[in-house]
Design a protein around this motif. Structure first.
Motif, short mmCIF file in Angstrom:
data_model
loop_
_atom_site.label_atom_id
_atom_site.label_comp_id
_atom_site.label_asym_id
_atom_site.label_seq_id
_atom_site.Cartn_x
_atom_site.Cartn_y
_atom_site.Cartn_z
N THR A 53 11.59 -2.60 -38.67
CA THR A 53 10.32 -3.26 -38.41
C THR A 53 9.33 -2.83 -39.48
OG1 THR A 53 10.70 -3.31 -36.01
CG2 THR A 53 8.41 -3.52 -36.77
N ALA A 54 8.80 -3.77 -40.23
CA ALA A 54 7.87 -3.48 -41.32
C ALA A 54 6.43 -3.58 -40.83
CB ALA A 54 8.09 -4.45 -42.47
N LEU A 55 5.65 -2.54 -41.11
CA LEU A 55 4.24 -2.51 -40.70
C LEU A 55 3.39 -2.04 -41.88
CD1 LEU A 55 4.81 -0.64 -37.32
CD2 LEU A 55 4.25 -3.07 -37.56
N HIS A 56 2.30 -2.75 -42.13
CA HIS A 56 1.42 -2.33 -43.22
C HIS A 56 0.88 -0.94 -42.94
CE1 HIS A 56 -2.44 -1.95 -45.39
NE2 HIS A 56 -1.76 -2.53 -46.36
N LEU A 57 0.84 -0.10 -43.98
CA LEU A 57 0.32 1.26 -43.82
C LEU A 57 -0.27 1.75 -45.12
CD1 LEU A 57 -0.01 3.97 -42.30
CD2 LEU A 57 2.30 4.55 -43.08
N ASP A 58 -1.53 2.14 -45.07
CA ASP A 58 -2.19 2.85 -46.16
C ASP A 58 -2.59 4.21 -45.60
OD1 ASP A 58 -3.81 3.91 -48.11
OD2 ASP A 58 -5.09 2.14 -48.32
N GLU A 66 -4.18 4.31 -37.79
CA GLU A 66 -4.33 4.09 -36.34
C GLU A 66 -3.62 2.80 -35.93
OE1 GLU A 66 -7.88 3.47 -33.00
OE2 GLU A 66 -8.38 4.03 -35.06
N ALA A 67 -3.77 1.74 -36.72
CA ALA A 67 -3.13 0.46 -36.39
C ALA A 67 -1.61 0.59 -36.50
CB ALA A 67 -3.64 -0.63 -37.33
N PHE A 68 -1.15 1.29 -37.50
CA PHE A 68 0.28 1.50 -37.70
C PHE A 68 0.88 2.23 -36.50
CE2 PHE A 68 3.71 4.32 -39.21
CZ PHE A 68 4.59 3.40 -39.76
#
Length: 250
Positions: A53-58, A66-68
């Motif tokens: 599962t790919a999730l944007h993360l900076d 937090e969103a990740f």
């Protein structure tokens, strides 16, 4: 290696290099994977190749972290803190403050930020024991001219890893630090702002490690019995004795 079918692994900086190779290697072992990086298009390609599962993360952005983390399951078995990198090779008398701040944000504060956010989920690891793997470097205990900013960051990663073990003693979380020598990835290309020739020169005449070599080491550490903790592993190519001592054939 034992095949895992119910364990969950999270890999940061997974759009290329060591992060990508580690995600693919863990996938072959049967881990459920959640991978993060800034380059979402490239990350989605990696995810498609390994069923992740790919999730944007900076990692330098608290809201992004937090969103990740909010998209992850309540329990996580493994966190691979791979996001980071080096910028520039200026000596201290000429260093660029923006580069040093960016390196510290990604390599140090970003690592701590992600680990803090995932701590409750690591305590609730489905397999019973959580595991944090921090990607350090031989720059975490060696220095070289022009490398002060990066080596300072990786020395800080060593301090974070050691402190995690102290603070979590008696808790079901293992902590491992992997310190590679020269690994041929996009690392030098990023460091030298896309200068392909200069980046290639770092590995010229020698046989560097590959991202797959480090992924193999990571997989070995996370598949040890639950009571075994691999504190630290230093991995160099045969042609490297120190960060600045390399045998070149031409």
């Amino acid at each position: 290696m034992k095949i895992m079918h119910d364990k969950i692994a999270v890999v940061t900086g997974a759009s290329s290099g060591i992060g990508e190779a580690t995600a693919k290697a863990l996938s072959k072992l049967g881990y459920r994977l959640y991978i993060g990086a800034r380059r979402l298009d490239r990350l989605q390609e990696v995810a498609a190749a390994c069923g992740a599962t790919a999730l944007h993360l900076d990692v330098t952005d608290a809201e992004s972290v937090e969103a990740f983390v909010s998209a992850l399951p309540d329990g996580v078995d493994i966190l691979i803190n791979n996001a980071g990198g080096a910028l520039g090779l200026e000596r201290i008398a000429e260093f660029r403050e923006a580069d040093w701040l960016a390196m510290y944000q990604s390599n140090v504060i970003g690592l701590a930020r992600v680990t803090k956010a995932l701590y409750p989920r690591l305590l609730a690891a489905p397999g019973g024991v959580g595991h944090v793997v921090n990607l350090g470097s031989i720059a975490g205990f060696e220095t070289y001219p022009g490398g002060a900013g990066y080596t300072a960051c990786k020395h800080a990663v060593r301090a974070l890893s050691d402190t995690m073990r102290l603070e979590w003693l008696g808790q079901p979380i293992r902590v491992t630090e992997i310190d590679p020598g020269f690994v041929e990835t996009e690392f030098s290309l990023v460091r030298f702002s896309g200068d392909v020739e200069r980046a290639a020169g770092v590995y010229a005449g020698m046989a560097p490690l590959t991202a797959a070599d480090i992924a193999d080491v990571i997989c070995w550490t996370v598949t040890r019995p639950a009571h075994v903790n691999i504190d630290l592993m230093v991995v160099r190519p045969l042609d490297q004795a120190r960060v600045d001592k390399v045998y070149r054939r031409n």
